[in-house]
Write a protein that holds these residues in place. Structure first.
Motif, PDB file in Angstrom:
ATOM      1  N   TYR A 121      53.539  16.635  91.914  1.00 62.63           N
ATOM      2  CA  TYR A 121      52.489  17.057  90.981  1.00 62.63           C
ATOM      3  C   TYR A 121      52.742  18.531  90.668  1.00 62.63           C
ATOM      4  O   TYR A 121      53.136  19.297  91.553  1.00 62.63           O
ATOM      5  CB  TYR A 121      51.104  16.869  91.596  1.00 62.63           C
ATOM      6  CG  TYR A 121      50.824  15.450  92.028  1.00 62.63           C
ATOM      7  CD1 TYR A 121      51.167  15.014  93.308  1.00 62.63           C
ATOM      8  CD2 TYR A 121      50.234  14.534  91.165  1.00 62.63           C
ATOM      9  CE1 TYR A 121      50.925  13.718  93.716  1.00 62.63           C
ATOM     10  CE2 TYR A 121      49.984  13.228  91.567  1.00 62.63           C
ATOM     11  CZ  TYR A 121      50.333  12.833  92.842  1.00 62.63           C
ATOM     12  OH  TYR A 121      50.087  11.537  93.241  1.00 62.63           O
ATOM     13  N   TRP A 122      52.472  18.919  89.406  1.00 68.13           N
ATOM     14  CA  TRP A 122      52.807  20.264  88.958  1.00 68.13           C
ATOM     15  C   TRP A 122      51.613  20.938  88.295  1.00 68.13           C
ATOM     16  O   TRP A 122      50.821  20.297  87.591  1.00 68.13           O
ATOM     17  CB  TRP A 122      53.951  20.217  87.939  1.00 68.13           C
ATOM     18  CG  TRP A 122      55.230  19.698  88.523  1.00 68.13           C
ATOM     19  CD1 TRP A 122      55.699  18.418  88.473  1.00 68.13           C
ATOM     20  CD2 TRP A 122      56.212  20.455  89.239  1.00 68.13           C
ATOM     21  NE1 TRP A 122      56.914  18.331  89.132  1.00 68.13           N
ATOM     22  CE2 TRP A 122      57.250  19.569  89.604  1.00 68.13           C
ATOM     23  CE3 TRP A 122      56.323  21.793  89.612  1.00 68.13           C
ATOM     24  CZ2 TRP A 122      58.372  19.980  90.312  1.00 68.13           C
ATOM     25  CZ3 TRP A 122      57.444  22.204  90.321  1.00 68.13           C
ATOM     26  CH2 TRP A 122      58.457  21.310  90.668  1.00 68.13           C
ATOM     27  N   GLY A 123      51.541  22.255  88.496  1.00 63.40           N
ATOM     28  CA  GLY A 123      50.610  23.055  87.726  1.00 63.40           C
ATOM     29  C   GLY A 123      51.177  23.332  86.349  1.00 63.40           C
ATOM     30  O   GLY A 123      52.306  22.937  86.030  1.00 63.40           O
ATOM     31  N   GLN A 124      50.414  24.043  85.545  1.00 65.80           N
ATOM     32  CA  GLN A 124      50.828  24.299  84.165  1.00 65.80           C
ATOM     33  C   GLN A 124      51.853  25.432  84.070  1.00 65.80           C
ATOM     34  O   GLN A 124      52.501  25.592  83.039  1.00 65.80           O
ATOM     35  CB  GLN A 124      49.601  24.626  83.293  1.00 65.80           C
ATOM     36  CG  GLN A 124      49.061  26.041  83.454  1.00 65.80           C
ATOM     37  CD  GLN A 124      48.176  26.214  84.683  1.00 65.80           C
ATOM     38  OE1 GLN A 124      48.028  25.313  85.520  1.00 65.80           O
ATOM     39  NE2 GLN A 124      47.561  27.386  84.800  1.00 65.80           N
ATOM     40  N   GLY A 125      52.006  26.192  85.138  1.00 68.09           N
ATOM     41  CA  GLY A 125      52.955  27.309  85.142  1.00 68.09           C
ATOM     42  C   GLY A 125      52.284  28.624  84.780  1.00 68.09           C
ATOM     43  O   GLY A 125      51.370  28.662  83.957  1.00 68.09           O
ATOM     44  N   THR A 126      52.763  29.683  85.409  1.00 70.20           N
ATOM     45  CA  THR A 126      52.257  31.019  85.103  1.00 70.20           C
ATOM     46  C   THR A 126      53.441  31.963  84.942  1.00 70.20           C
ATOM     47  O   THR A 126      54.402  31.906  85.708  1.00 70.20           O
ATOM     48  CB  THR A 126      51.283  31.503  86.201  1.00 70.20           C
ATOM     49  OG1 THR A 126      50.710  32.761  85.820  1.00 70.20           O
ATOM     50  CG2 THR A 126      51.973  31.663  87.554  1.00 70.20           C
ATOM     51  N   GLN A 127      53.371  32.823  83.935  1.00 71.79           N
ATOM     52  CA  GLN A 127      54.491  33.700  83.611  1.00 71.79           C
ATOM     53  C   GLN A 127      54.480  34.930  84.515  1.00 71.79           C
ATOM     54  O   GLN A 127      53.441  35.587  84.688  1.00 71.79           O
ATOM     55  CB  GLN A 127      54.413  34.139  82.144  1.00 71.79           C
ATOM     56  CG  GLN A 127      55.485  35.117  81.724  1.00 71.79           C
ATOM     57  CD  GLN A 127      56.863  34.475  81.646  1.00 71.79           C
ATOM     58  OE1 GLN A 127      57.012  33.335  81.204  1.00 71.79           O
ATOM     59  NE2 GLN A 127      57.880  35.193  82.097  1.00 71.79           N
ATOM     60  N   VAL A 128      55.645  35.236  85.059  1.00 70.59           N
ATOM     61  CA  VAL A 128      55.863  36.480  85.804  1.00 70.59           C
ATOM     62  C   VAL A 128      56.970  37.239  85.084  1.00 70.59           C
ATOM     63  O   VAL A 128      58.059  36.704  84.862  1.00 70.59           O
ATOM     64  CB  VAL A 128      56.266  36.194  87.265  1.00 70.59           C
ATOM     65  CG1 VAL A 128      56.710  37.477  87.956  1.00 70.59           C
ATOM     66  CG2 VAL A 128      55.109  35.550  88.016  1.00 70.59           C
ATOM     67  N   THR A 129      56.666  38.472  84.692  1.00 70.90           N
ATOM     68  CA  THR A 129      57.646  39.298  83.994  1.00 70.90           C
ATOM     69  C   THR A 129      57.824  40.602  84.762  1.00 70.90           C
ATOM     70  O   THR A 129      56.843  41.312  85.023  1.00 70.90           O
ATOM     71  CB  THR A 129      57.205  39.601  82.560  1.00 70.90           C
ATOM     72  OG1 THR A 129      57.010  38.367  81.854  1.00 70.90           O
ATOM     73  CG2 THR A 129      58.251  40.433  81.829  1.00 70.90           C
ATOM     74  N   VAL A 130      59.070  40.880  85.131  1.00 68.84           N
ATOM     75  CA  VAL A 130      59.394  42.113  85.859  1.00 68.84           C
ATOM     76  C   VAL A 130      60.230  42.982  84.917  1.00 68.84           C
ATOM     77  O   VAL A 130      61.373  42.651  84.600  1.00 68.84           O
ATOM     78  CB  VAL A 130      60.161  41.830  87.150  1.00 68.84           C
ATOM     79  CG1 VAL A 130      60.369  43.126  87.931  1.00 68.84           C
ATOM     80  CG2 VAL A 130      59.409  40.807  87.993  1.00 68.84           C
ATOM     81  N   SER A 131      59.642  44.073  84.474  1.00 67.22           N
ATOM     82  CA  SER A 131      60.304  44.910  83.487  1.00 67.22           C
ATOM     83  C   SER A 131      59.723  46.313  83.528  1.00 67.22           C
ATOM     84  O   SER A 131      58.530  46.491  83.791  1.00 67.22           O
ATOM     85  CB  SER A 131      60.127  44.311  82.084  1.00 67.22           C
ATOM     86  OG  SER A 131      60.675  45.171  81.102  1.00 67.22           O
TER      87      SER A 131
END
Length: 118
Positions: free
Chosen positions: A107-117
């Motif tokens: 089962y999966w969540g919808q996803g969350t964005q991680v941006t390292v910049s």
């Protein structure tokens, strides 16, 4: 029906930290594993970290020593990410899986964005 709701993520500078959380609902079975996977640009989805209900933990090679997975309760999993680098940028997915008669169901969540910049 199992539902996974993620929180956290966002933009952070290199060397910084972020914390992700995921809450599961609808889990009617007793034995399962929760964790995190990620998809970075140009790559397939890969393991970040998992934690079984019995406390067995596994980390992907690229995050060992920097990320820490924890379970607040049986249905809440957290991911503390330290020393983040640009290559950690991607979509992070909460995952729950179980085995029934040797068949794995994910089962999966919808996803969350991680941006390292910077």
């Amino acid at each position: 029906q199992v539902q996974l709701v993620e929180s956290g993520g966002g933009l952070v500078q290199p060397g910084g930290s972020l914390r992700l959380s995921c809450a599961a609902s609808g889990t009617t079975f007793s034995s399962y594993t929760m964790g995190w996977y990620r998809q970075t640009p140009g790559n397939q989805r890969e393991l970040v970290a998992t934690s079984t209900n019995g406390g067995i933990i596994d980390y992907g090679a690229s995050v060992k020593g920097r990320f820490t997975i924890s379970r607040d309760t049986k249905n809440i999993v957290n991911l503390q990410m330290n020393s983040l680098q640009p290559e950690d940028t991607g979509v992070y997915y909460c995952n729950l899986f179980r085995f029934l008669l040797a068949v794995r169901t994910d089962y999966w969540g919808q996803g969350t964005q991680v941006t390292v910049s910077s």
